[in-house]
Design a protein around this motif. Structure first.
Motif, PDB file in Angstrom:
ATOM      1  N   MET A   1      -1.430  23.804 -65.729  1.00  0.00           N
ATOM      2  CA  MET A   1      -0.569  24.900 -65.265  1.00  0.00           C
ATOM      3  C   MET A   1      -1.071  26.221 -65.859  1.00  0.00           C
ATOM      4  SD  MET A   1       3.571  25.287 -65.729  1.00  0.00           S
ATOM      5  CE  MET A   1       3.939  23.619 -65.229  1.00  0.00           C
ATOM      6  N   ASN A   2      -1.103  27.282 -65.038  1.00  0.00           N
ATOM      7  CA  ASN A   2      -1.591  28.566 -65.570  1.00  0.00           C
ATOM      8  C   ASN A   2      -0.594  29.127 -66.584  1.00  0.00           C
ATOM      9  OD1 ASN A   2       0.287  30.594 -64.167  1.00  0.00           O
ATOM     10  ND2 ASN A   2      -0.460  29.357 -62.444  1.00  0.00           N
ATOM     11  N   THR A   3      -1.043  30.045 -67.418  1.00  0.00           N
ATOM     12  CA  THR A   3      -0.171  30.470 -68.532  1.00  0.00           C
ATOM     13  C   THR A   3       0.970  31.347 -68.036  1.00  0.00           C
ATOM     14  OG1 THR A   3      -1.094  32.555 -69.257  1.00  0.00           O
ATOM     15  CG2 THR A   3      -2.294  30.593 -69.895  1.00  0.00           C
ATOM     16  N   PHE A   4       0.767  32.053 -66.930  1.00  0.00           N
ATOM     17  CA  PHE A   4       1.875  32.847 -66.382  1.00  0.00           C
ATOM     18  C   PHE A   4       3.042  31.913 -66.060  1.00  0.00           C
ATOM     19  CE2 PHE A   4       4.303  34.659 -62.900  1.00  0.00           C
ATOM     20  CZ  PHE A   4       4.468  35.989 -63.269  1.00  0.00           C
ATOM     21  N   ALA A   5       2.745  30.847 -65.307  1.00  0.00           N
ATOM     22  CA  ALA A   5       3.793  29.912 -64.890  1.00  0.00           C
ATOM     23  C   ALA A   5       4.404  29.209 -66.098  1.00  0.00           C
ATOM     24  CB  ALA A   5       3.217  28.886 -63.912  1.00  0.00           C
ATOM     25  N   SER A   6       3.570  28.804 -67.080  1.00  0.00           N
ATOM     26  CA  SER A   6       4.155  28.046 -68.202  1.00  0.00           C
ATOM     27  C   SER A   6       5.053  28.941 -69.048  1.00  0.00           C
ATOM     28  CB  SER A   6       3.070  27.378 -69.048  1.00  0.00           C
ATOM     29  OG  SER A   6       2.206  28.361 -69.541  1.00  0.00           O
ATOM     30  N   ARG A   7       4.670  30.198 -69.261  1.00  0.00           N
ATOM     31  CA  ARG A   7       5.545  31.103 -70.035  1.00  0.00           C
ATOM     32  C   ARG A   7       6.846  31.369 -69.273  1.00  0.00           C
ATOM     33  NH1 ARG A   7       1.910  36.123 -70.781  1.00  0.00           N
ATOM     34  NH2 ARG A   7       0.732  35.111 -69.131  1.00  0.00           N
ATOM     35  N   LEU A   8       6.693  31.552 -67.960  1.00  0.00           N
ATOM     36  CA  LEU A   8       7.882  31.846 -67.148  1.00  0.00           C
ATOM     37  C   LEU A   8       8.853  30.662 -67.155  1.00  0.00           C
ATOM     38  CD1 LEU A   8       9.088  33.991 -65.256  1.00  0.00           C
ATOM     39  CD2 LEU A   8       7.982  32.806 -63.367  1.00  0.00           C
ATOM     40  N   LEU A   9       8.298  29.457 -67.016  1.00  0.00           N
ATOM     41  CA  LEU A   9       9.168  28.276 -66.982  1.00  0.00           C
ATOM     42  C   LEU A   9       9.855  28.048 -68.339  1.00  0.00           C
ATOM     43  CD1 LEU A   9       6.988  25.963 -64.746  1.00  0.00           C
ATOM     44  CD2 LEU A   9       9.350  26.650 -64.277  1.00  0.00           C
TER      45      LEU A   9
END
Ligand code: SF4
Length: 348
Positions: A1-9
């Motif tokens: 998972m890209n870091t944008f998505a993981s931080r957002l989640l």
């Protein structure tokens, strides 16, 4: 998972909205109705409408079987009524063409009335877990800022760029949560005015924040320079009121009562003095009423005249009145004219 998505989640798990009524249960029908209601409308406004709608139309069959008037009645107050009409038509199509089951794929959903690309993607992602990116107003704002995308998002080139950035960032997993997280970030942190960047989970690599461009992105729609149209209007005051005449039914302010108007000051003055030979022009500096129409700016310049009485009256067959702003009649007046008359009207 890209870091944008993981931080957002990770942020969503703690700070996101988990108690919206369409999340419990999250059926395709409920997600669909909520997505249509949420177009141009905030979640807090939608919730009571959604609950009433679900109480009356708990499934797609109930909606398809209902008379259109009843659907519109339950939509009353939400605005943008084409949404309700399209939802109803789409429900009937779902019954006829899809056996009562909402399709799971974006491209098929997009063929239904009232479902555009982003709404179709939101339904596919939230109800069916499909890896589809959304691009509603909130998400456009987040991405324009985070990726530093210049230009007005309504233009096709900027739209393409935003769609491609939106697609690059989807995680593929937890699509319902990710979709809700994007909406929540835009609605609660990366807001239009006063975004709260200190609380933002993706602030570390936000291009707008780094470049001090948060207030400038997304870029507003470029202004169009509208032509200015100058006209002259007469305020003819008698003790009984101000002379207003009914405008022609066609054209700007059609059928409303307004001040007599002409292209030229001299033309207006001549008409007033021949109509009321006893009129006396009063000499305040020329006053103005400005108003912006979709295709021009009106610069309405005022000449004032006083009459000793309205006895010279209104001619037979003339659609006109003596309007007293202290005792207003129930007639339709253009809003800028009414404002002017209330503020500066019966001065004689
Ligand atoms: S850092 Fe600020 S501007 Fe950038 S995405 Fe987050 S809230 Fe929006």
């Amino acid at each position: 998972m890209n870091t944008f998505a993981s931080r957002l989640l990770a942020w969503f798990d703690v700070h996101g909205r988990h108690d919206l009524p369409w999340q419990h249960p999250r059926s395709a029908y409920r997600v669909w109705v909520s997505e249509i209601m949420l177009q141009q409308t905030r979640a807090e406004t939608v919730i009571p409408y959604f609950l009433a709608f679900m109480a009356r139309f708990p499934d797609v069959r109930a909606l398809a079987d209902a008379p259109a008037d009843e659907v519109l009645h339950l939509w009353s107050g939400l605005g943008y009524y084409a949404r309700a009409r399209n939802l109803h038509r789409a429900a009937r199509l779902v019954m006829e063409v899809h056996g009562g089951e909402l399709p799971a794929y974006r491209h098929v959903l997009e063929a239904l009335p009232g479902i555009g690309r982003s709404t179709a993607a939101a339904i596919a992602a939230q109800a069916f877990g499909q890896a589809e990116a959304i691009l509603d107003g909130n998400v456009r704002r987040v991405l324009a800022r985070h990726a530093g995308i210049e230009g007005w998002p309504g233009s096709p080139a900027v739209q393409r760029r935003l769609w491609s950035v939106a697609e690059e960032r989807i995680p593929g997993l937890r699509m319902a949560d990710y979709t809700q997280a994007m909406m929540d970030l835009g609605a609660t942190v990366c807001t239009r005015r006063r975004p709260d960047c200190h609380r933002c989970p993706v602030a570390a690599d936000c291009v707008a924040l780094a470049g001090d461009r948060v207030a400038d992105l997304p870029a507003p729609r470029p202004g169009r320079a509208l032509p200015v149209r100058t006209r002259w209007a007469g305020v003819v005051s008698a003790p009984e009121g101000i002379y207003l005449e009914r405008r022609l039914a066609s054209g700007i302010w059609g059928g409303l009562y307004s001040l007599p108007e002409r292209e030229e000051a001299g033309e207006l003055r001549d008409w007033i003095l021949s109509r009321w030979p006893g009129a006396r022009q009063t000499e305040p500096p020329v006053e103005r009423i400005g108003h912006v129409f979709s295709h021009y700016r009106l610069d309405l310049r005022i000449l004032r005249f006083a009459l000793p009485s309205a006895a010279c009256g209104i001619m037979e067959g003339e659609q006109a009145i003596w309007y007293n702003s202290r005792l207003p009649m129930r007639v339709g007046l253009p809003a800028p004219i009414e404002r002017f008359l209330i503020e500066h009207g019966n001065s004689e």
